[in-house]
Enzyme design. Structure first.
Site, PDB file in Angstrom:
ATOM      1  N   GLU A 145      31.635  -3.436  -8.156  1.00 20.89           N
ATOM      2  CA  GLU A 145      31.999  -2.087  -7.712  1.00 20.89           C
ATOM      3  C   GLU A 145      33.239  -2.199  -6.847  1.00 20.89           C
ATOM      4  O   GLU A 145      33.540  -3.264  -6.326  1.00 20.89           O
ATOM      5  CB  GLU A 145      30.880  -1.480  -6.845  1.00 20.89           C
ATOM      6  N   GLN A 157       5.886   3.106  -3.432  1.00 21.76           N
ATOM      7  CA  GLN A 157       6.732   2.226  -4.242  1.00 21.76           C
ATOM      8  C   GLN A 157       6.094   0.846  -4.408  1.00 21.76           C
ATOM      9  O   GLN A 157       6.146   0.248  -5.482  1.00 21.76           O
ATOM     10  CB  GLN A 157       8.119   2.066  -3.600  1.00 21.76           C
ATOM     11  N   HIS A 186      40.545   1.160  10.703  1.00 18.93           N
ATOM     12  CA  HIS A 186      41.643   0.232  10.496  1.00 18.93           C
ATOM     13  C   HIS A 186      41.214  -1.209  10.371  1.00 18.93           C
ATOM     14  O   HIS A 186      41.695  -1.940   9.535  1.00 18.93           O
ATOM     15  CB  HIS A 186      42.642   0.391  11.636  1.00 18.93           C
ATOM     16  N   THR A 230       0.808  -1.218   0.000  1.00 13.49           N
ATOM     17  CA  THR A 230       0.000   0.000   0.000  1.00 13.49           C
ATOM     18  C   THR A 230       0.844   1.272   0.000  1.00 13.49           C
ATOM     19  O   THR A 230       0.320   2.364  -0.158  1.00 13.49           O
ATOM     20  CB  THR A 230      -0.960   0.018   1.222  1.00 13.49           C
ATOM     21  N   GLY A 231       2.151   1.140   0.172  1.00 17.26           N
ATOM     22  CA  GLY A 231       3.026   2.310   0.054  1.00 17.26           C
ATOM     23  C   GLY A 231       3.181   2.709  -1.408  1.00 17.26           C
ATOM     24  O   GLY A 231       2.832   1.941  -2.315  1.00 17.26           O
ATOM     25  N   THR A 275      13.925  -2.434  -0.042  1.00 16.97           N
ATOM     26  CA  THR A 275      14.179  -1.413   0.979  1.00 16.97           C
ATOM     27  C   THR A 275      15.659  -1.090   1.115  1.00 16.97           C
ATOM     28  O   THR A 275      16.485  -1.990   1.184  1.00 16.97           O
ATOM     29  CB  THR A 275      13.663  -1.932   2.346  1.00 16.97           C
ATOM     30  N   GLU A 276      15.975   0.223   1.205  1.00 11.87           N
ATOM     31  CA  GLU A 276      17.364   0.612   1.452  1.00 11.87           C
ATOM     32  C   GLU A 276      17.515   1.092   2.887  1.00 11.87           C
ATOM     33  O   GLU A 276      16.539   1.269   3.598  1.00 11.87           O
ATOM     34  CB  GLU A 276      17.818   1.690   0.458  1.00 11.87           C
ATOM     35  N   LYS A 308      -4.447  -3.371   6.731  1.00 14.38           N
ATOM     36  CA  LYS A 308      -5.116  -3.059   5.468  1.00 14.38           C
ATOM     37  C   LYS A 308      -5.708  -4.309   4.820  1.00 14.38           C
ATOM     38  O   LYS A 308      -6.072  -4.281   3.644  1.00 14.38           O
ATOM     39  CB  LYS A 308      -4.114  -2.408   4.491  1.00 14.38           C
TER      40      LYS A 308
END
Lengths: 377, 294, 294, 377
Positions: C209, C20, C247, C17-18, C97-98, C43
């Protein structure tokens, strides 16, 4: 296991922030009256016998009072009770709350899944065993992530709570989960958990602490289950000792063998009355102590049934012979011995030298002891 | 092939320098077991019963290739000992230690499982496969190689029964004493599949006790998945109702846990039920004769 | 057969329901994915993008048979959402999710793993197998069914590269964006075996990366176990040395973690290395032509 | 990530019961002198600049003093320093302890195994990166059982500790493990961990808290890394923004694409100086804010490189056009745009209507921006 009286359970509840009615313990009617006169406990209040058995309400061990005089009278009547074999020595006085619903929650262990289980039911205030299965919700809780948000939401749904009450439940369940683990509890039960206004209050507290975790909980060391004096001595000597009705004493090693011995004795009409489980000792002194303890219980006959593993047969035989030397003539009892397993030959020989015959077969030895105790055959 | 242990099993004894650790190292060796190492922190470099002692399980594994652990360390340290064994990559740990808090066992059990390691016990006599290896404390004298498997929740009662089988002229394939604590690493249900697929086991003796639902769970498994004959015995038929664990416990084992429910479940699953320990050998012999005839 | 998702995959969207959750439910459906359920506590009973919403994952699974979850719930509640998905028996969770704390991810990862469930992400674009299903947020427009597998630690860079492959006239078998957080549910090393055994993947593009050692670990795996051709690209070759983690972090990744070490490891393992994203399609096409010739 | 200054780290250490030297923070030479005059910090003492960079000892940012006058002089000289780009504003004064050995311990995350790691070395007091690999012990710690006894015993062995010192280590590691988890630390490091008499004392404290866990640690909200003013504004607006040397501004979405863009620009001789990562926004206002922020950094040229996913191309185009309208003439910059992906056609059309051409290929667009910034080609 260490069963805590309600007031002790509530002391622990308080430590974990579980909401409770205002209350205090009293050990006399005077003290009870004084507690309400000084406002420590508000009126009207409830006066509850601090005994471990359930069903106090029906048994007259819980009363309500609206005045100091009523408190005194109620306290007097309850303190005199012997409730399911337990004499009432302590009372818990608590304010009487205006509650709108009685719920049930508990945490305990499910042995099959090896997981703690959160049990919730909207039918609190009665013995949970009397509640229909479909009205009881069980959720396993994995100890790694612990109690999760979705599980608490489900509990709230089952209990019909929302808004502030659901939030109150959320906090309460976190506290209960923490308590269950940190206190090494076997059981934490709140029944009833009362809905009071927009929040929840634990009206009762049942907490059972695991015996095996005693080494990290010295704070419970002074709490004793109701044991007979001999049971108490046995406990101090770390000998498992149980007294029941019956006239045959059984000394065995291991719970399974003890129970099997009991089954066989019963089959032949014997009435075993004292069980003494040597466990895995390998110390003749402990065996001697066990026998002397048994003698004090004055059995009609004693059956020694040992299968030597950690406990070796010669150790037991030595301890037994020494005990027989020490037992006063007045406390002597007929003895049937059966010692098998590790170092059997040595043990049998030691017994033989002391004039005791070991009967190797369980059936025959059981029959012999039943006969010695004066039963058939 | 036997169940869980083989002649090639290499045992490390955790807590080897304690009295029980030392005594049973000797007994295991006398049984023919390859006890390759002992562990007691601070005692590394010494020797017990001709067995080298190490400070840590990791070293023991690196130096000796141990692949099974037998744990004798006292209850307050047993959790640590088990975790050390699991982290050292040992796939099988027999925990003899008694009185381990079940909250500790919850962590031990679920952690071991997540790492693919199996626990037998705690508070158990362990495993023995006559002629191969023993990890634990069952007296050597009760064994004789044969084709009867034994699983039991009891300790000494297991010895009694295994001995009875031997005295009847029969022998055992593998015997496992699972222990009867509230949380056990391996239950009947976990052990049954091992015996089912063990070609050296022709029939199984199952020794249970009152309390819990392990026997009912076993009956359910036997009914659906176990094809070999089973002889079952439940101790405590005549025991007075014990001190109850509290209401919630009763809720979990609702309508289970008594000798009656267990015996009925096992009989319903096709097991032959012995009423007394001494009836077991006769029942076993009868089945064995039937199997021989086929 | 593709990797992890199939045309038969049934997706439940946690946090549907959000904003995104809703947008990407629409996009997943447009991709052809069977999004069968959504979950947002409180909901239940509503509908989002023609998808029934439930209060709990358990209900969603009971009612719809969902077998993959796509998680959009905010970071503070993501751990709970994942645990709910795992406990409901869902074997695959893609966490979009981030900003999930890595301490939470440690619990999520190890718990999921112990229960046999796989996590993709967090902070990741998810999985897509063109023509079959998508669980996540990779734009539909970049895909075209084909035989190139893609695994990547990046988000938008993955889209860029997958799109480049499409624009070159080639197509993808399965594309997985693993996410680049400190703790990821599935790393290159975990994903490589899936592509190795996927009959629909002929060659693999690996997009890495700088930072961490995931690419070096991947190179090690490729060298020993991966038989299909690999085209690799490492973003951040020219990045200035970033703010260091301290370190101890450097001690763990000693002599690893830079673009140079990663590229050298991958080249050493036989991968073709692209210096820029736009070189990837050419390298892929060259290999594909070679494969076609055989 | 939130790097805590030594004194803040030690405040947390204290909370978890990790033994520390007696000490106090001072922000002026007067305050430093007064601390020793009043006995708050015993003499002799050590005076340490509270900066985040390592190597303070060699850099003159750590001094010893035996008298109040020496303290004042040392404080004055250190407070004036700019140490590795950081101005010294705070000092930590601590009693000087007679130590017999310097050790190293830390907890951090190993990404490959997804496990925290306990790192221990007998070679403390120097930068751990300079210590040989075989002198550093690493033990993975599984979060479910947590730090175990056998791991602590191994650490003690590695560090050469026994008796009371090993017991002290045991308690210290438990505290460190608890801190690492409860405070959501990325790193907890004690270097040196000093052996003082029969115990251990943490002479330094390095604690880094994870940014993503900020929602459960409001107590760290006021701690700022050293950021440029623009970086600070960006942080408040939740835009990832990094300033370096260079004259090309890069606005991209996603760290990987940003880095790849940087690689390509560098290849063609560009010097990217400002990076602005839009992340996964879908709000044109945020795009506008980002552009206005970029304008304030005064780049020679700006490269907008967006691959639309969550961030749709039309959203970015709208935000960009609005920003261009708002940027004052004096702050205008040459712009090269490349927008691809979701809603690409709409976005390209919006830009075209505002007179901006989107160059679809990365190579060509990168070359164009390098040229616009005045570099080759």
């Amino acid at each position: 296991m260490v069963k805590l009286a309600e007031w002790r359970g509530k002391e622990i509840f308080q430590k974990y922030g579980i909401p409770l009615p205002k209350g205090h313990v009293a050990r006399s009617a005077e003290e009870a009256e004084s507690l309400v006169r000084h406002g420590t406990v508000p009126l009207p209040c409830v006066i509850k016998a601090q005994v471990l058995a359930g069903g106090r309400g029906k048994g007259g061990a819980v009363k309500f009072a609206a005045t100091p005089e009523e408190v005194r009278a109620a306290a007097t009547s309850i303190l005199g009770l012997e409730f399911k074999g337990e004499r009432v020595k302590e009372l818990l006085l608590e304010e009487k709350l205006a509650l709108s619903q009685e719920l049930y929650v508990s945490l305990t262990l499910d042995r099959s899944s090896r997981l703690p289980v959160l049990i919730a039911s909207g039918r609190g205030g009665v013995e949970i065993e009397s509640v229909d299965d479909h009205e009881i919700d069980r959720q396993p809780i994995h100890p790694f992530p612990g109690l999760t948000g979705y599980q608490k939401r489900r509990a709230a749904k089952v209990l019909g709570l929302s808004g502030g009450r659901a939030k109150s439940l959320d906090r309460l369940l976190d506290a209960l989960w923490k308590l269950f683990n940190s206190e090494d509890a076997e059981l934490v039960e709140i029944n009833p958990l009362a809905v009071v206004g927009d929040g929840l209050v634990a009206l009762d507290a049942k907490v059972i602490i695991e015996d095996d975790a005693a080494f990290r909980h010295p704070e419970y060391a002074d709490i004793r289950d109701d044991r007979t004096p001999l049971e108490e001595i046995a406990r101090e000597k770390e000998i498992a000792f149980v007294q029941l009705d019956g006239n045959i004493g059984v000394i065995a090693n291991g719970a399974g063998l003890t129970m099997a011995t009991l089954d066989v004795l019963s089959e032949f009409g014997g009435r075993p009355g004292v069980f003494l489980d040597l466990g895995g000792t390998d110390d003749p002194k402990k065996v001697t102590e066990a026998f002397l303890l048994m003698a004090q219980a004055r059995p009609s006959a004693v059956f020694l049934n040992i299968f030597g593993g950690v406990t070796r047969c010669d150790t037991v035989a030595k301890g037994l012979v020494e005990a027989m030397r020490q037992v006063p003539a007045s406390e002597r009892f007929p003895l049937v011995a059966r010692i098998r397993g590790n170092n059997e030959a040595e043990g049998v020989e030691i017994l033989r030298a002391a004039g005791i015959t070991s009967i190797p077969q369980l059936k025959e030895s059981a029959q012999a002891v039943v006969a010695a105790a004066g039963g058939r055959p | 092939m036997s169940v869980l242990v083989e002649a090639t099993t290499k045992v490390v004894v955790q807590g080897i320098t304690g009295h029980q650790g030392t005594v049973h190292t000797r007994q295991m060796r006398a049984f023919g077991t390859a006890v390759v190492a002992g562990v007691t922190p601070g005692k590394g470099g010494t020797t017990v019963e001709e067995t080298p002692v190490f400070d840590s399980v990791r070293e023991a594994v690196e130096k000796t290739g141990a692949n099974a652990s037998c744990i004798f360390v006292p209850a307050p340290f047993a959790k640590d000992a088990l975790l050390e064994s699991v982290d050292a990559g040992i796939p099988l740990a027999v925990i003899v230690t008694e009185h381990i808090p079940f909250h500790d066992m919850l962590v031990m059990y679920h952690y071991a499982r997540s790492r693919g390691a199996r626990i037998i016990g705690p508070n158990c006599p362990g495993i023995a496969a006559p002629g191969k290896a023993k990890v634990g404390i069952i007296p050597n004298v009760v064994f004789r190689p044969g084709r009867v498997g034994v699983i039991s929740r009891s300790g000494t009662l297991t010895y009694e029964i295994v001995n009875g089988i031997k005295e009847h002229g029969l022998g055992q394939s593998t015997c496992i004493g699972l222990g009867g604590d509230p949380v056990v690493g391996t239950s009947f249900v976990d052990a049954l599949p091992l015996f089912e697929k063990d070609p050296e086991t022709d029939l199984l003796v199952l020794v249970g006790e009152i309390g819990g639902t392990a026997e009912e769970d076993a009956a359910e498994y036997i009914r659906h998945h176990f094809t070999k004959p089973v002889v079952a015995y439940i101790a405590g038929r005549s025991a007075p109702p014990g001190k109850r664990m509290g209401h919630a416990g009763a809720i979990i084992s609702r309508g289970k846990g008594t000798a009656e429910t267990k015996l009925a479940a096992l009989e319903g699953a096709g097991a032959k039920v012995a009423r007394f320990p001494y009836e077991i050998p006769d029942l076993v012999a009868e089945i064995a004769r039937g199997q021989a005839r086929r």
